[in-house]
Design a protein around this motif. Structure first.
Motif, mmCIF file in Angstrom:
data_model
loop_
_atom_site.group_PDB
_atom_site.id
_atom_site.type_symbol
_atom_site.label_atom_id
_atom_site.label_comp_id
_atom_site.label_asym_id
_atom_site.label_seq_id
_atom_site.Cartn_x
_atom_site.Cartn_y
_atom_site.Cartn_z
ATOM 1 N N ILE A 136 4.368 8.136 -2.438
ATOM 2 C CA ILE A 136 3.341 7.511 -1.602
ATOM 3 C C ILE A 136 3.337 5.999 -1.821
ATOM 4 O O ILE A 136 3.087 5.514 -2.933
ATOM 5 N N GLY A 137 3.656 5.279 -0.744
ATOM 6 C CA GLY A 137 3.649 3.812 -0.788
ATOM 7 C C GLY A 137 2.333 3.268 -0.271
ATOM 8 O O GLY A 137 1.313 3.973 -0.204
ATOM 9 N N GLU A 138 2.411 2.005 0.142
ATOM 10 C CA GLU A 138 1.193 1.268 0.476
ATOM 11 C C GLU A 138 0.892 1.345 1.979
ATOM 12 O O GLU A 138 -0.072 1.978 2.406
ATOM 13 N N ALA A 139 1.747 0.751 2.766
ATOM 14 C CA ALA A 139 1.571 0.719 4.224
ATOM 15 C C ALA A 139 2.918 0.339 4.837
ATOM 16 O O ALA A 139 3.743 -0.289 4.167
ATOM 17 N N PRO A 140 3.141 0.685 6.104
ATOM 18 C CA PRO A 140 4.416 0.328 6.733
ATOM 19 C C PRO A 140 4.580 -1.191 6.829
ATOM 20 O O PRO A 140 3.603 -1.918 6.979
ATOM 21 N N GLY A 141 5.825 -1.651 6.742
ATOM 22 C CA GLY A 141 6.170 -3.044 7.006
ATOM 23 C C GLY A 141 6.785 -3.142 8.402
ATOM 24 O O GLY A 141 6.647 -2.215 9.215
ATOM 25 N N LYS A 142 7.483 -4.252 8.652
ATOM 26 C CA LYS A 142 8.010 -4.513 9.996
ATOM 27 C C LYS A 142 9.008 -3.436 10.449
ATOM 28 O O LYS A 142 8.889 -2.868 11.526
ATOM 29 N N LYS A 143 9.979 -3.160 9.591
ATOM 30 C CA LYS A 143 11.034 -2.181 9.941
ATOM 31 C C LYS A 143 10.441 -0.785 10.146
ATOM 32 O O LYS A 143 10.863 -0.035 11.027
ATOM 33 N N GLU A 144 9.488 -0.452 9.288
ATOM 34 C CA GLU A 144 8.854 0.871 9.355
ATOM 35 C C GLU A 144 8.052 0.999 10.646
ATOM 36 O O GLU A 144 8.061 2.041 11.307
ATOM 37 N N ASP A 145 7.367 -0.103 11.017
ATOM 38 C CA ASP A 145 6.581 -0.131 12.251
ATOM 39 C C ASP A 145 7.512 0.048 13.466
ATOM 40 O O ASP A 145 7.175 0.726 14.427
ATOM 41 N N GLU A 146 8.690 -0.560 13.382
ATOM 42 C CA GLU A 146 9.650 -0.467 14.500
ATOM 43 C C GLU A 146 10.250 0.931 14.630
ATOM 44 O O GLU A 146 10.439 1.445 15.717
ATOM 45 N N ASN A 185 2.834 6.887 3.238
ATOM 46 C CA ASN A 185 2.043 5.755 2.743
ATOM 47 C C ASN A 185 0.572 6.127 2.791
ATOM 48 O O ASN A 185 0.179 6.997 3.560
ATOM 49 N N ILE A 186 -0.243 5.399 2.003
ATOM 50 C CA ILE A 186 -1.683 5.642 2.101
ATOM 51 C C ILE A 186 -2.191 5.192 3.473
ATOM 52 O O ILE A 186 -2.833 5.955 4.175
ATOM 53 N N VAL A 187 -1.853 3.985 3.876
ATOM 54 C CA VAL A 187 -2.257 3.473 5.194
ATOM 55 C C VAL A 187 -1.075 3.646 6.144
ATOM 56 O O VAL A 187 0.049 3.285 5.806
ATOM 57 N N LYS A 188 -1.324 4.222 7.318
ATOM 58 C CA LYS A 188 -0.213 4.670 8.165
ATOM 59 C C LYS A 188 0.050 3.800 9.397
ATOM 60 O O LYS A 188 0.836 4.167 10.272
ATOM 61 N N GLY A 215 3.304 1.570 -6.553
ATOM 62 C CA GLY A 215 2.438 0.389 -6.493
ATOM 63 C C GLY A 215 0.986 0.736 -6.716
ATOM 64 O O GLY A 215 0.605 1.905 -6.781
ATOM 65 N N ARG A 216 0.175 -0.333 -6.797
ATOM 66 C CA ARG A 216 -1.211 -0.089 -7.217
ATOM 67 C C ARG A 216 -2.096 0.443 -6.108
ATOM 68 O O ARG A 216 -3.098 1.096 -6.373
ATOM 69 N N HIS A 217 -1.759 0.197 -4.831
ATOM 70 C CA HIS A 217 -2.674 0.647 -3.770
ATOM 71 C C HIS A 217 -2.768 2.163 -3.705
ATOM 72 O O HIS A 217 -3.856 2.715 -3.613
ATOM 73 N N SER A 218 -1.630 2.847 -3.741
ATOM 74 C CA SER A 218 -1.702 4.313 -3.668
ATOM 75 C C SER A 218 -2.182 4.883 -5.009
ATOM 76 O O SER A 218 -2.861 5.908 -5.033
ATOM 77 N N MET A 219 -1.875 4.202 -6.119
ATOM 78 C CA MET A 219 -2.394 4.664 -7.409
ATOM 79 C C MET A 219 -3.927 4.564 -7.419
ATOM 80 O O MET A 219 -4.611 5.491 -7.848
ATOM 81 N N ASP A 220 -4.458 3.445 -6.896
ATOM 82 C CA ASP A 220 -5.911 3.237 -6.900
ATOM 83 C C ASP A 220 -6.670 4.315 -6.135
ATOM 84 O O ASP A 220 -7.768 4.684 -6.521
ATOM 85 N N LEU A 239 -5.594 7.496 -5.514
ATOM 86 C CA LEU A 239 -5.415 8.851 -6.058
ATOM 87 C C LEU A 239 -5.788 8.948 -7.532
ATOM 88 O O LEU A 239 -6.206 10.006 -8.000
ATOM 89 N N LEU A 240 -5.627 7.861 -8.268
ATOM 90 C CA LEU A 240 -5.944 7.848 -9.707
ATOM 91 C C LEU A 240 -6.774 6.606 -10.006
ATOM 92 O O LEU A 240 -6.307 5.682 -10.676
ATOM 93 N N PRO A 241 -8.007 6.561 -9.488
ATOM 94 C CA PRO A 241 -8.781 5.333 -9.642
ATOM 95 C C PRO A 241 -9.037 4.996 -11.107
ATOM 96 O O PRO A 241 -9.135 5.886 -11.950
ATOM 97 N N GLY A 242 -9.127 3.699 -11.373
ATOM 98 C CA GLY A 242 -9.511 3.246 -12.717
ATOM 99 C C GLY A 242 -8.346 2.953 -13.643
ATOM 100 O O GLY A 242 -8.548 2.493 -14.753
ATOM 101 N N LEU A 243 -7.109 3.211 -13.179
ATOM 102 C CA LEU A 243 -5.962 2.930 -14.062
ATOM 103 C C LEU A 243 -5.434 1.522 -13.795
ATOM 104 O O LEU A 243 -5.613 0.966 -12.729
ATOM 105 N N LYS A 244 -4.755 0.987 -14.788
ATOM 106 C CA LYS A 244 -4.072 -0.304 -14.627
ATOM 107 C C LYS A 244 -2.581 -0.006 -14.563
ATOM 108 O O LYS A 244 -2.038 0.614 -15.482
ATOM 109 N N ILE A 245 -1.909 -0.482 -13.516
ATOM 110 C CA ILE A 245 -0.498 -0.108 -13.351
ATOM 111 C C ILE A 245 0.365 -0.624 -14.500
ATOM 112 O O ILE A 245 1.328 0.030 -14.909
#
Ligand code: URA
Length: 188
Positions: free
Chosen positions: A46-56, A87-90, A127-132, A134-140
């Protein structure tokens, strides 16, 4: 007869559109990037959110970070077809900005359902966005590379491949953490 996992995932993807989730993000994006790979995967990334290539293309992790991820998968003898990735944000955030807390919260119920359909053995947060979410409160910086069990599900937080791409130290740490995946899977 019970619906196949793929059909359930297709329904869930349609539900995000029907529920009009994050309309501002949706209006600036080309398409929903729901997730790809095997619905029967033991391993979900699980990543963060799509980038340019992913959006395309409509597929997660197809840009530079995705190529690095593919190299690390090859290192542990896995192909993209063997795993599932999302990704968390799609939707792609404008100018690749960080996803906002309310965007992550809006997508979380769908991510939770997506994971409940696939039922992986191991969930790897990138990365920290998907960790935050699903596993809130941890430091990556402390949690990376150490499996965590929560409500019967095993998670492995890793650094994001995009962050590690141009940072030699982080790159090696991510490679070393990734190399632990086969043993972690075996031990679950
Ligand atoms: N980075 C992410 O977090 N997700 C993608 O799909 C691509 C890059």
């Amino acid at each position: 007869m019970a619906k196949s996992k793929q059909l359930q995932l297709d329904d869930l993807s349609a539900e995000i559109l029907a529920d009009n989730i994050c309309p501002d993000l949706a209006s600036g994006a080309t398409q929903l990037v729901f997730g790809t790979g095997s619905p029967d995967a033991e391993l979900v990334f699980i990543g963060e959110a799509p980038g340019k290539k992913e959006d395309e293309t409509g597929e997660p992790f197809v840009g530079a970070a995705g190529r690095f991820l593919n190299e690390m998968l090859a290192m542990i003898k896995l192909k993209r077809e063997d795993i599932y990735i999302t990704n968390i944000v799609k939707y792609r955030p404008p100018d690749n900005r960080d996803p906002l807390p309310e965007e992550k919260s809006a997508f979380l119920p769908y991510l939770t359902k997506q994971l409940a359909i696939i039922k992986p053995k191991l969930i790897i947060t990138l990365g920290r966005h998907s960790m935050d979410v699903l596993l809130p409160g941890l430091k990556i910086s402390q949690a990376h590379g150490e499996p965590k069990r929560k409500n019967g599900q095993v998670y492995l937080p890793l650094f994001h491949p995009a962050a590690a791409l141009y940072n030699g130290g982080l790159r090696q740490t991510l490679i070393d953490d990734f190399a632990k995946v086969p043993l972690i899977l075996e031990q679950i």
